[in-house]
Design an enzyme around this catalytic site. Structure first.
Site, PDB file in Angstrom:
ATOM      1  CE  LYS A  33      -4.593  -0.863   1.748  1.00  0.00           C
ATOM      2  NZ  LYS A  33      -5.555  -0.627   2.812  1.00  0.00           N
ATOM      3  CG  ASP A  89     -11.634   0.579   5.692  1.00  0.00           C
ATOM      4  OD1 ASP A  89     -10.777  -0.315   5.847  1.00  0.00           O
ATOM      5  OD2 ASP A  89     -12.844   0.387   5.939  1.00  0.00           O
ATOM      6  CB  SER A  90     -10.860  -0.262   0.021  1.00  0.00           C
ATOM      7  OG  SER A  90      -9.829  -1.177   0.323  1.00  0.00           O
ATOM      8  CG  PHE A  93      -4.912  -7.686  -3.251  1.00  0.00           C
ATOM      9  CD1 PHE A  93      -4.719  -6.594  -4.079  1.00  0.00           C
ATOM     10  CD2 PHE A  93      -5.694  -7.529  -2.107  1.00  0.00           C
ATOM     11  CE1 PHE A  93      -5.291  -5.361  -3.780  1.00  0.00           C
ATOM     12  CE2 PHE A  93      -6.267  -6.293  -1.797  1.00  0.00           C
ATOM     13  CZ  PHE A  93      -6.061  -5.209  -2.635  1.00  0.00           C
ATOM     14  CE  LYS A  99      -6.940  -3.708  -8.046  1.00  0.00           C
ATOM     15  NZ  LYS A  99      -6.497  -4.588  -6.972  1.00  0.00           N
ATOM     16  CG  HIS A 102     -11.621   0.353  -5.037  1.00  0.00           C
ATOM     17  ND1 HIS A 102     -11.042  -0.506  -5.945  1.00  0.00           N
ATOM     18  CD2 HIS A 102     -11.297  -0.147  -3.813  1.00  0.00           C
ATOM     19  CE1 HIS A 102     -10.439  -1.483  -5.304  1.00  0.00           C
ATOM     20  NE2 HIS A 102     -10.567  -1.288  -4.015  1.00  0.00           N
TER      21      HIS A 102
HETATM   22  P1  IMP Z   1      -8.428  -2.734   3.558  1.00  0.00           P
HETATM   23  O1  IMP Z   1      -8.821  -1.453   2.890  1.00  0.00           O
HETATM   24  O2  IMP Z   1      -6.949  -2.960   3.516  1.00  0.00           O
HETATM   25  O3  IMP Z   1      -9.027  -2.880   4.938  1.00  0.00           O
HETATM   26  O4  IMP Z   1      -8.997  -3.911   2.632  1.00  0.00           O
HETATM   27  C1  IMP Z   1     -10.217  -4.496   2.831  1.00  0.00           C
HETATM   28  C2  IMP Z   1     -10.396  -5.772   2.053  1.00  0.00           C
HETATM   29  O5  IMP Z   1     -11.180  -5.479   0.885  1.00  0.00           O
HETATM   30  C3  IMP Z   1      -9.133  -6.451   1.527  1.00  0.00           C
HETATM   31  O6  IMP Z   1      -8.601  -7.354   2.441  1.00  0.00           O
HETATM   32  C4  IMP Z   1      -9.685  -7.197   0.311  1.00  0.00           C
HETATM   33  O7  IMP Z   1     -10.285  -8.393   0.712  1.00  0.00           O
HETATM   34  C5  IMP Z   1     -10.758  -6.252  -0.185  1.00  0.00           C
HETATM   35  N1  IMP Z   1     -10.190  -5.342  -1.199  1.00  0.00           N
HETATM   36  C6  IMP Z   1      -9.931  -4.027  -1.089  1.00  0.00           C
HETATM   37  N2  IMP Z   1      -9.434  -3.530  -2.240  1.00  0.00           N
HETATM   38  C7  IMP Z   1      -9.366  -4.572  -3.088  1.00  0.00           C
HETATM   39  C8  IMP Z   1      -8.905  -4.692  -4.430  1.00  0.00           C
HETATM   40  O8  IMP Z   1      -8.428  -3.752  -5.094  1.00  0.00           O
HETATM   41  N3  IMP Z   1      -9.001  -5.928  -4.970  1.00  0.00           N
HETATM   42  C9  IMP Z   1      -9.490  -7.010  -4.303  1.00  0.00           C
HETATM   43  N4  IMP Z   1      -9.904  -6.950  -3.057  1.00  0.00           N
HETATM   44  C10 IMP Z   1      -9.843  -5.732  -2.438  1.00  0.00           C
END
Ligand code: IMP
Length: 192
Positions: A13, A67-68, A146, A169, A174
């Site tokens: 990240k 956060d996503s 991933f 990508k 997003h």
């Molecule tokens: P965080 O933003 O690191 O908490 O990610 C949350 C979770 O959302 C990740 O562990 C993935 O399972 C999923 N995720 C977030 N962004 C992506 C992406 O670009 N591709 C696939 N999975 C994603």
């Protein structure tokens, strides 16, 4: 240069954020390993604020957090903020999602990302959101990326996230869109 601490333990990240923020007047640094933040928020925005604010206060520096997750319409927005906790491995998470969707015809979904920047006192200075719409396939396709990438199909490109190049990508995703929205605001901040 002002230091901007990235509220993540994930070097991937940090690298991605460095690419988005290149050329700006900020020196990015990783948060200390020992600093763990629980994602207790009910929305992506709450979790992004929580992480940015906590790391800013703990380090006394500016901090950035994102956060996503994935929202699937036929599952009422699940897995949403639970995307990372939906299973133990990427394969488990994909399998659970595909099982829950079954043969549902409505496969509409979107990835959402909120990025927030906190001042050294923990108050939120900026935030931006990015959304990438797509569909959930019936089985995985592609080897890149991933998480849920192999089952997330983007109609305009006719590719899953896992079939796209890293650059493709990065622009479409997003996270990419959230950073594109954040950048003009960030430039005003670093100029001010
Ligand atoms: P965080 O933003 O690191 O908490 O990610 C949350 C979770 O959302 C990740 O562990 C993935 O399972 C999923 N995720 C977030 N962004 C992506 C992406 O670009 N591709 C696939 N999975 C994603």
């Amino acid at each position: 240069m002002t230091v901007l601490v990235v509220a993540t333990g994930n070097p991937g990240k940090l690298k991605e954020m460095q690419a988005h923020l290149a050329g700006l007047d900020w020196a990015l640094a990783l948060k200390p390993d020992a600093l763990e933040i629980e994602e207790t928020g009910a929305t992506f925005a709450e979790n992004a604020y929580l992480k940015a604010s906590h790391v800013a206060k703990a380090t006394g520096a500016w901090a950035i957090a994102d956060d996503s997750g994935l929202e699937v319409d036929a599952l009422d927005g699940a897995p949403g903020v639970y995307s990372a906790r939906y299973g133990n491995t990427d394969a488990d998470r994909i399998e659970r999602l595909l099982n829950e969707l079954g043969n549902e015809l409505n496969r509409e979904a979107r990835f959402r990302c909120v990025v927030a920047i906190a001042r050294p006192d923990g108050t939120i200075a900026l935030e931006a959101e990015g959304v990438c719409p797509g569909r959930i396939l019936h089985s995985p396709r592609g080897n890149g990326g991933f998480g849920y990438d192999p089952i997330f199909y983007v109609l305009a490109q006719r590719l899953t996230f896992a079939e796209m190049s890293g650059e493709q990508k990065r622009v479409l995703s997003h996270r990419g869109r959230a950073f594109q929205a954040l950048l003009p605001q960030l430039k005003t901040l670093s100029a001010g």
